[in-house]
Design an enzyme around this catalytic site. Structure first.
Site, PDB file in Angstrom:
ATOM      1  CG  ASP A  95      -2.688   6.420  -0.315  1.00 43.39           C
ATOM      2  OD1 ASP A  95      -2.983   5.391  -0.950  1.00 43.39           O
ATOM      3  OD2 ASP A  95      -1.560   6.643   0.142  1.00 43.39           O
ATOM      4  CG  HIS A 136      -4.987  -2.447  11.498  1.00 42.05           C
ATOM      5  ND1 HIS A 136      -5.567  -2.939  10.344  1.00 42.05           N
ATOM      6  CD2 HIS A 136      -4.891  -1.111  11.335  1.00 42.05           C
ATOM      7  CE1 HIS A 136      -5.835  -1.910   9.543  1.00 42.05           C
ATOM      8  NE2 HIS A 136      -5.433  -0.811  10.113  1.00 42.05           N
ATOM      9  CD1 TRP A 149      -8.249  12.811   8.686  1.00 40.85           C
ATOM     10  CD2 TRP A 149      -6.468  11.803   7.786  1.00 40.85           C
ATOM     11  NE1 TRP A 149      -8.542  11.468   8.561  1.00 40.85           N
ATOM     12  CE2 TRP A 149      -7.466  10.828   8.016  1.00 40.85           C
ATOM     13  CE3 TRP A 149      -5.242  11.390   7.224  1.00 40.85           C
ATOM     14  CZ2 TRP A 149      -7.297   9.477   7.706  1.00 40.85           C
ATOM     15  CZ3 TRP A 149      -5.072  10.042   6.921  1.00 40.85           C
ATOM     16  CH2 TRP A 149      -6.078   9.098   7.160  1.00 40.85           C
ATOM     17  CB  SER A 176       4.060   3.494   4.713  1.00 37.70           C
ATOM     18  OG  SER A 176       3.011   2.747   5.266  1.00 37.70           O
ATOM     19  CB  ILE A 236      -0.980  -0.024   1.202  1.00 34.93           C
ATOM     20  CG1 ILE A 236      -1.807  -1.312   1.187  1.00 34.93           C
ATOM     21  CG2 ILE A 236      -1.916   1.166   1.216  1.00 34.93           C
ATOM     22  CD1 ILE A 236      -2.578  -1.560  -0.094  1.00 34.93           C
TER      23      ILE A 236
END
Ligand code: GLN
Ligand code: ZN
Length: 758
Positions: free
Chosen positions: A602, A697, A564, A436, A434
């Site tokens: 993204d 996660h 954000w 990183s 994705i």
């Protein structure tokens, strides 16, 4: 009581609570030390409000971790799976963060804010047990600290509490548990009535600003008809915020509560409720100082609005305060030493907002101003004008460009994907990531050393180049099809771009709680946005120069940058978003010119940007999709556009996602098998999809077998030519020790599947 604040931030202006919590979790301070930090913070925050001259403010707006979690302890609705933990504190933090034997409870966004709450897990047979000790303690502390002030106790209202909870007993509807919860809320009022001669409770019912049905409205009536008459020394305020709540107000005016708090900043439509409020006996708490944003209040305009309101609702029933809790804004401008003075003069954080509330109150009620207050008022008038007229805010060329733009769509997907397959020659079930790779301690240290001037630009860049080279080599070695550079140069996927765009400012200390001990420092978008020069081209080109395989360009999309950040309130969000879209468009054009022909944009926050009310969705979807298209539809048919979204529920929005027209979308489905993918099949979604095959996660390394099964599940739904294989989000929060074996296994799993199928 004429002025109020709905709630105050809690982590501390130096993030004291964050550091105390983290030390406590590492066993380097005791519980007593943690509690004493918390106590100091509460006292400081009450004093700030009292000293500023706020008449009424909150107790129980403090939390060690989260207010919804505190609610579970208050009502005793502890999920069964945590009952084996005897120690209260251990149980509290296990529910919040998990421990060796318990997975943490789910966390999700508090309405459309970036604050996350813990989602209560309810079962029909939970036995509830009232525990008011936290509130009693904090109320006593407050009484001692600010004896002259009027206090109110913040509690999440019953309907909102149930609405935001989930059932874990096989049932779906939490509202079915209403009767049981109403009993415990009733006992709660009886208990709290003992606290003082007169007790004020603020029940927060923000669920009523969303598109809510008749069931909830009738429960609202039942609840407050009952709760408001339990004890005659308890007065109840019901507060909504983040939008209007005209439906709920219609109900609440016919209950025996004493006051309604409404958001007049984000809920302009609340003006429609003035007539019925005037006819009732309710006090009206006018939320007029924005608790969601950082701009100074236009005080003159606020007075005008209050005058308009008081032409309908009698002035003696009006109170003046914040539109929401101040939880969503940073603490104080006093730490902003480096910020440009002009921009700083346009800002107001929590502490500054207290003064605004008091000033507005005094002006509105005709109370005398001190010298200092007079000076503040005239500064406010000047700053409001400077913000409206400053050349730093308005950039004519940006506006002209937006206005004169004629959109040209890309060639249709079917035709261009064929060309792309010919050019790129990637196989079905192509593997990628994705974006990183691990932000290790070394990476973070290099960045902070660089920012602190301890290492030179050259040293820092060389360090980053080495990281990129290592990462490219690793990806080649394990045989991924499409590579990434790893995003080591980025602190954050929004801040990194904001720092390079015109129209963005940054604070040094503007921290806002995201969840528990985690805080974020959102950029401040103050002016028209443009891109002075390429932002990512050098890094991506460098990465591409190291490999014969494709390296994806990696950008953040306009809607996510907007979501954000603190955004301008002097123009619609859609206009700001459109300007960002043009900046990203410029970047994409430059990447393409430099030979980067696979580019990912993204949109992690695309879904969370959705409005709270159904009637506003169409408008949002229109501009959000258009912005993605403005940004991306600049490339040749043979340049491939990817996007990534951090969630898995696409049922309601699949047509909108399709309209964004990305060639490839990667999404987060690893935890839901293939069930959530079915909607893609159902609507005949044509573009390519990379459903995450493992959960990043969790630190767990997924086995080859497990991912083979996952891929086979995906193949039951979509044909292999349409599928990409990738993890379900970026790897920045993981360590190499997990990333290496996980990705190796993922590539291996694809090999196994390919062999099985050939
Ligand atoms: N490219 C980003 C990354 O990999 C995407 C992260 C996100 O969507 N949250 O980190
Ligand atoms: Zn993601």
């Amino acid at each position: 009581m004429k002025s109020y604040v709905l709630g105050f931030p809690r982590v501390g202006e130096q993030r004291e609570l964050k550091f105390a919590l983290e030390s406590y979790w590492k066993n380097s301070i005791s519980l007593a030390e943690l509690e004493s930090t918390a106590k100091e913070l509460r006292a400081r925050h009450w004093k700030y409000q009292a000293d500023a001259g706020i008449d009424c403010f909150s107790v129980n707006d403090f939390s060690m971790y989260d207010g919804m979690l505190d609610m579970m302890f208050l009502l005793g609705s502890i999920p069964n799976r945590f009952k084996d933990i005897e120690n209260r504190t251990a149980r509290y933090f296990a529910m919040a963060r998990g421990d060796k034997t318990h997975t943490a409870m789910e966390m999700t966004k508090w309405f459309n804010t970036n604050y996350h709450y813990i989602v209560p897990e309810l079962s029909a047979n939970d036995d509830l047990n009232l525990d008011v000790s936290k509130i009693v303690n904090e109320y006593r502390e407050a009484r001692e600290t600010v004896p002259e002030s009027s206090l109110k106790i913040n509690i999440v209202g019953i309907v909102t509490f149930l609405k935001l909870s989930k059932r874990v007993d096989g049932k779906i509807n939490s509202l079915e548990l209403f009767d049981k919860y109403l009993n415990i809320y009733s006992s709660l009022i009886s208990e709290l009535s003992k606290l003082d001669e007169k007790v004020i409770i603020q029940f927060d019912e923000p669920a009523f600003v969303t598109s809510i049905g008749n069931e909830e409205l009738s429960l609202l009536k039942i609840a407050y008809d009952k709760l408001a008459v339990i004890s005659n020394n308890v007065k109840i305020i019901v507060a909504t915020y983040f939008d209007h709540s005209v439906e709920a107000t219609k109900v609440l005016v016919n209950t025996p509560i004493s006051a309604i708090a409404l958001d007049f900043v984000l809920g302009e439509k609340n003006l429609e409720s003035l007539e019925i409020i005037a006819k009732s006996d309710k006090k009206l708490l006018v939320g007029i100082v924005n608790g969601r944003n950082i701009w100074i209040n236009d005080i003159k305009k606020s007075i005008d609005l209050l005058n308009k309101i008081s032409s309908i609702v009698p002035k003696e029933r009006i109170r003046v305060g914040t539109s929401t809790s101040l939880l969503h804004v940073p603490y104080s401008l006093k730490y902003e030493i480096k910020m440009d003075d002009e921009i700083k003069s346009w800002l107001s954080y929590a502490v500054e907002k207290l003064d605004e509330v008091v000033l507005i109150k005094k002006l509105f009620f005709g109370q005398a101003l001190s010298h200092e207050e007079k000076a503040k008022y005239s500064t406010n008038i000047k700053s409001v004008i400077s913000r409206k007229t400053s050349s730093r805010v308005i950039d004519k060329s940006v506006r002209q460009r937006v206005e004169n733009f004629v959109f040209a769509p890309r060639e249709n997907f079917e035709t261009r994907i064929k060309k792309q397959h010919e050019v790129f020659q990637y196989p079905p079930l192509a593997t990628t990531t994705i974006g990183s790779f691990p932000q290790t301690a070394d990476v973070r240290k290099a960045r902070s050393d660089y920012k602190a001037g301890k290492i030179s630009t050259d040293e820092y860049n060389n360090f980053l180049k080495l990281e990129i080279a290592k990462t490219i080599k690793f990806q080649e070695d394990i045989g991924l099809d499409v590579l990434v550079h790893g995003e080591f140069e980025r602190n954050d996927m929004v801040e990194y771009f904001g720092e390079q765009l015109n129209g963005f400012a940054f604070s040094q200390n503007g921290w806002v709680q995201s969840y528990g001990s985690r805080c974020v420092k959102p950029p401040h978008i103050y002016g028209d946005v443009s891109r002075p020069k390429p932002m990512t081209v050098d890094w991506i080109s460098y990465a591409q120069s190291l490999s014969n395989k494709k390296v994806k360009g990696m950008l953040t999309g306009p809607v996510t940058i907007l979501a954000w950040s603190f955004v301008r309130d002097d123009q619609p969000k859609s206009e700001t978003s459109r300007q960002i879209a043009f900046a990203i468009r410029d970047e994409i054009e430059d990447l393409e010119k430099n030979g980067i022909d696979m580019i990912q944009v993204d949109e992690a926050a695309f879904k969370e940007g959705y409005p709270l009310r159904r009637e506003d969705i169409v408008i949002y979807e229109k501009w959000a999709v258009e912005d993605f298209l403005v940004a991306t539809a600049v490339v040749k048919p043979t340049t491939q556009i990817h996007t990534h979204m951090c969630y898995s529920e696409f049922n309601d929005i699949i047509k909108t996602i399709e309209a964004m027209d990305a060639d490839v979308i990667s999404i987060e489905t690893s935890r839901s098998g293939n069930s959530l993918l079915k909607v893609f099949e159902k609507v005949g979604y044509k573009q390519e999809v990379g459903p995450g095959v493992y959960d990043i996660h969790s630190p767990r390394v997924p086995s080859v077998d497990e991912m083979v099964k996952q891929i086979e599940l995906l193949l039951e739904v979509l044909p292999e030519r349409q599928l990409w294989i990738n993890p379900d989000c970026g790897l920045k929060t993981r360590g190499w020790a997990e990333v290496e074996p996980s990705l190796k296994n993922m590539v291996e799993a694809v090999k196994v599947v390919r062999t099985k199928r050939s």
